[in-house]
Design a protein around this motif. Structure first.
Motif, mmCIF file in Angstrom:
data_model
loop_
_atom_site.group_PDB
_atom_site.id
_atom_site.type_symbol
_atom_site.label_atom_id
_atom_site.label_comp_id
_atom_site.label_asym_id
_atom_site.label_seq_id
_atom_site.Cartn_x
_atom_site.Cartn_y
_atom_site.Cartn_z
ATOM 1 N N ARG A 211 0.834 -1.196 0.000
ATOM 2 C CA ARG A 211 0.000 0.000 0.000
ATOM 3 C C ARG A 211 0.871 1.250 0.000
ATOM 4 N NH1 ARG A 211 -3.775 2.402 4.506
ATOM 5 N NH2 ARG A 211 -5.201 3.580 3.185
ATOM 6 N N ALA A 212 0.524 2.176 -0.870
ATOM 7 C CA ALA A 212 1.185 3.481 -0.918
ATOM 8 C C ALA A 212 0.106 4.543 -0.731
ATOM 9 C CB ALA A 212 1.904 3.683 -2.250
ATOM 10 N N VAL A 213 0.270 5.373 0.293
ATOM 11 C CA VAL A 213 -0.681 6.452 0.573
ATOM 12 C C VAL A 213 -0.008 7.760 0.179
ATOM 13 C CG1 VAL A 213 -2.001 7.638 2.359
ATOM 14 C CG2 VAL A 213 -1.732 5.142 2.442
ATOM 15 N N THR A 214 -0.716 8.557 -0.616
ATOM 16 C CA THR A 214 -0.147 9.787 -1.167
ATOM 17 C C THR A 214 -1.008 10.983 -0.787
ATOM 18 O OG1 THR A 214 0.709 8.562 -3.073
ATOM 19 C CG2 THR A 214 0.547 10.958 -3.307
ATOM 20 N N VAL A 215 -0.347 12.077 -0.409
ATOM 21 C CA VAL A 215 -1.006 13.371 -0.250
ATOM 22 C C VAL A 215 -0.421 14.285 -1.316
ATOM 23 C CG1 VAL A 215 -1.414 15.355 1.266
ATOM 24 C CG2 VAL A 215 -1.377 13.034 2.214
ATOM 25 N N ILE A 216 -1.301 15.000 -2.010
ATOM 26 C CA ILE A 216 -0.881 15.876 -3.105
ATOM 27 C C ILE A 216 -0.935 17.325 -2.619
ATOM 28 C CG2 ILE A 216 -1.416 16.662 -5.453
ATOM 29 C CD1 ILE A 216 -2.896 13.504 -4.956
ATOM 30 N N TYR A 217 0.177 18.032 -2.807
ATOM 31 C CA TYR A 217 0.297 19.433 -2.408
ATOM 32 C C TYR A 217 0.446 20.289 -3.656
ATOM 33 C CZ TYR A 217 1.193 17.712 2.321
ATOM 34 O OH TYR A 217 1.080 17.097 3.541
ATOM 35 N N ARG A 218 -0.084 21.528 -3.602
ATOM 36 C CA ARG A 218 0.036 22.462 -4.723
ATOM 37 C C ARG A 218 0.479 23.826 -4.207
ATOM 38 N NH1 ARG A 218 -0.401 20.086 -9.109
ATOM 39 N NH2 ARG A 218 -2.116 18.750 -9.660
ATOM 40 N N ARG A 219 1.258 24.469 -5.074
ATOM 41 C CA ARG A 219 1.626 25.870 -4.882
ATOM 42 C C ARG A 219 1.666 26.453 -6.276
ATOM 43 N NH1 ARG A 219 7.479 27.266 -2.891
ATOM 44 N NH2 ARG A 219 7.857 26.771 -5.071
ATOM 45 N N GLY A 220 0.769 27.394 -6.537
ATOM 46 C CA GLY A 220 0.675 27.921 -7.890
ATOM 47 C C GLY A 220 0.284 26.792 -8.833
ATOM 48 N N GLY A 221 1.026 26.616 -9.908
ATOM 49 C CA GLY A 221 0.733 25.552 -10.861
ATOM 50 C C GLY A 221 1.528 24.280 -10.635
ATOM 51 N N ALA A 222 2.339 24.259 -9.568
ATOM 52 C CA ALA A 222 3.193 23.092 -9.332
ATOM 53 C C ALA A 222 2.572 22.165 -8.290
ATOM 54 C CB ALA A 222 4.581 23.533 -8.872
ATOM 55 N N GLY A 223 2.733 20.884 -8.528
ATOM 56 C CA GLY A 223 2.252 19.886 -7.583
ATOM 57 C C GLY A 223 3.386 19.007 -7.093
ATOM 58 N N ILE A 224 3.332 18.677 -5.808
ATOM 59 C CA ILE A 224 4.267 17.716 -5.225
ATOM 60 C C ILE A 224 3.434 16.606 -4.607
ATOM 61 C CG2 ILE A 224 5.952 17.314 -3.392
ATOM 62 C CD1 ILE A 224 7.097 20.055 -3.892
ATOM 63 N N HIS A 225 3.760 15.387 -4.955
ATOM 64 C CA HIS A 225 3.027 14.213 -4.481
ATOM 65 C C HIS A 225 3.906 13.479 -3.476
ATOM 66 C CE1 HIS A 225 0.085 14.340 -7.978
ATOM 67 N NE2 HIS A 225 0.942 15.328 -8.204
ATOM 68 N N TYR A 226 3.418 13.392 -2.233
ATOM 69 C CA TYR A 226 4.183 12.829 -1.113
ATOM 70 C C TYR A 226 3.579 11.470 -0.772
ATOM 71 C CZ TYR A 226 6.242 12.780 3.656
ATOM 72 O OH TYR A 226 6.914 12.467 4.800
ATOM 73 N N ALA A 227 4.313 10.397 -1.083
ATOM 74 C CA ALA A 227 3.832 9.026 -0.862
ATOM 75 C C ALA A 227 4.629 8.348 0.243
ATOM 76 C CB ALA A 227 3.948 8.212 -2.146
ATOM 77 N N ILE A 228 3.920 7.545 1.029
ATOM 78 C CA ILE A 228 4.556 6.701 2.036
ATOM 79 C C ILE A 228 4.173 5.261 1.715
ATOM 80 C CG2 ILE A 228 4.721 6.117 4.482
ATOM 81 C CD1 ILE A 228 3.998 9.048 5.078
ATOM 82 N N LEU A 229 5.186 4.411 1.584
ATOM 83 C CA LEU A 229 4.995 3.014 1.216
ATOM 84 C C LEU A 229 4.949 2.144 2.463
ATOM 85 C CD1 LEU A 229 4.887 0.971 -1.194
ATOM 86 C CD2 LEU A 229 7.368 0.775 -0.941
ATOM 87 N N SER A 230 3.961 1.274 2.553
ATOM 88 C CA SER A 230 3.853 0.386 3.712
ATOM 89 C C SER A 230 4.940 -0.683 3.665
ATOM 90 C CB SER A 230 2.478 -0.283 3.744
ATOM 91 O OG SER A 230 2.363 -1.199 2.676
ATOM 92 N N GLY A 231 5.184 -1.289 4.808
ATOM 93 C CA GLY A 231 6.149 -2.388 4.876
ATOM 94 C C GLY A 231 7.569 -1.899 5.063
ATOM 95 N N LYS A 232 8.474 -2.863 4.975
ATOM 96 C CA LYS A 232 9.893 -2.557 5.163
ATOM 97 C C LYS A 232 10.371 -1.573 4.098
ATOM 98 C CE LYS A 232 11.678 -6.520 4.756
ATOM 99 N NZ LYS A 232 12.501 -7.714 4.702
ATOM 100 N N PRO A 233 11.345 -0.736 4.448
ATOM 101 C CA PRO A 233 11.893 0.190 3.447
ATOM 102 C C PRO A 233 12.485 -0.559 2.255
ATOM 103 C CG PRO A 233 12.641 0.782 5.648
ATOM 104 C CD PRO A 233 11.959 -0.556 5.760
ATOM 105 N N ILE A 234 12.376 0.059 1.107
ATOM 106 C CA ILE A 234 12.960 -0.520 -0.115
ATOM 107 C C ILE A 234 14.276 0.193 -0.402
ATOM 108 C CG2 ILE A 234 10.759 -1.253 -1.073
ATOM 109 C CD1 ILE A 234 10.760 1.231 -2.849
ATOM 110 N N ALA A 235 15.072 -0.423 -1.228
ATOM 111 C CA ALA A 235 16.390 0.137 -1.555
ATOM 112 C C ALA A 235 16.238 1.446 -2.318
ATOM 113 C CB ALA A 235 17.182 -0.863 -2.393
ATOM 114 N N ALA A 236 17.060 2.400 -1.954
ATOM 115 C CA ALA A 236 17.082 3.673 -2.673
ATOM 116 C C ALA A 236 17.840 3.478 -3.973
ATOM 117 C CB ALA A 236 17.740 4.746 -1.830
ATOM 118 N N PRO A 237 17.351 4.048 -5.054
ATOM 119 C CA PRO A 237 18.064 3.936 -6.326
ATOM 120 C C PRO A 237 19.301 4.831 -6.333
ATOM 121 C CG PRO A 237 16.168 5.365 -6.558
ATOM 122 C CD PRO A 237 16.129 4.827 -5.158
ATOM 123 N N ALA A 238 20.107 4.653 -7.348
ATOM 124 C CA ALA A 238 21.282 5.512 -7.501
ATOM 125 C C ALA A 238 20.810 6.932 -7.760
ATOM 126 C CB ALA A 238 22.148 5.018 -8.650
ATOM 127 N N GLY A 239 21.460 7.871 -7.144
ATOM 128 C CA GLY A 239 21.112 9.276 -7.319
ATOM 129 C C GLY A 239 22.030 10.132 -6.477
#
Length: 182
Positions: free
Chosen positions: A103-131
């Motif tokens: 399960r992934a629960v997301t809250v969507i935030y807006r400022r002006g025309g930009a949106g940021i989608h903040y998701a939290i994934l259930s269960g154990k943390p998954i590996a972070a990708p390269a970045g």
């Protein structure tokens, strides 16, 4: 009337009662033979059942989702309203998804025309990708791009958190985090 007299009356009555002829005939007839299923179809059925169980087990315990899959689910439109603010960002909606069985629960935030989608994934943390890794408030965050999507991921409270946006860049996402956790 005594118990013995009642018992004798019941015994006399039972001697005169007879089952209907159809019931007596059915009970006297031999039981029908059950057809045996040949061995090959039973083996095929067993194999199909085993394959289905293996497929189910892979779905339940299969590979964890990727941060990119969580971000893609988070970027879908809201399915319910949300309220609240994070600095100048206003919560405008929320949604819940299943991503690779989690399960992934997301809250969507807006400022002006930009949106940021903040998701939290259930269960154990998954590996972070390269970045690129940056530190905000002593916590490491991984920034990456997936096509036209800016993504930031980190671990909090034993879960994987993901910010995703197709309008806001990585610096805006980090600014959102600073405001959100200030």
């Amino acid at each position: 009337m005594s118990d013995e007299q009642i018992g004798a009356a019941i015994l006399r009555a039972s001697e005169t009662v007879a089952a209907p002829a159809a019931l007596r005939a059915r009970l006297a007839a031999p039981a029908p033979r059950r057809r045996r299923v040949p061995r090959a179809p039973r083996l095929a059925l067993g194999g199909a059942l085993t394959a289905a169980l293996v497929a189910f087990a892979l779905l339940v315990t299969g590979t964890p989702p990727t941060v990119q899959q969580v971000a893609a689910a988070a970027l879908r439109g809201p399915t319910a309203p949300a309220a609240g603010t994070a600095a100048e960002w206003s919560a405008v909606g929320r949604r819940s998804d299943q991503v690779a069985g989690r399960r992934a629960v997301t809250v969507i935030y807006r400022r002006g025309g930009a949106g940021i989608h903040y998701a939290i994934l259930s269960g154990k943390p998954i590996a972070a990708p390269a970045g690129r890794t940056v530190s905000v408030g002593g916590r490491p965050y991984t920034l990456l791009r997936d096509g036209s999507t800016s993504i930031v991921t980190w671990r909090a409270g034993g879960h994987t958190c993901v910010l995703a946006s197709q309008q806001a860049g990585p610096d805006d996402l980090i600014g959102f985090l600073r405001a959100f956790y200030a």
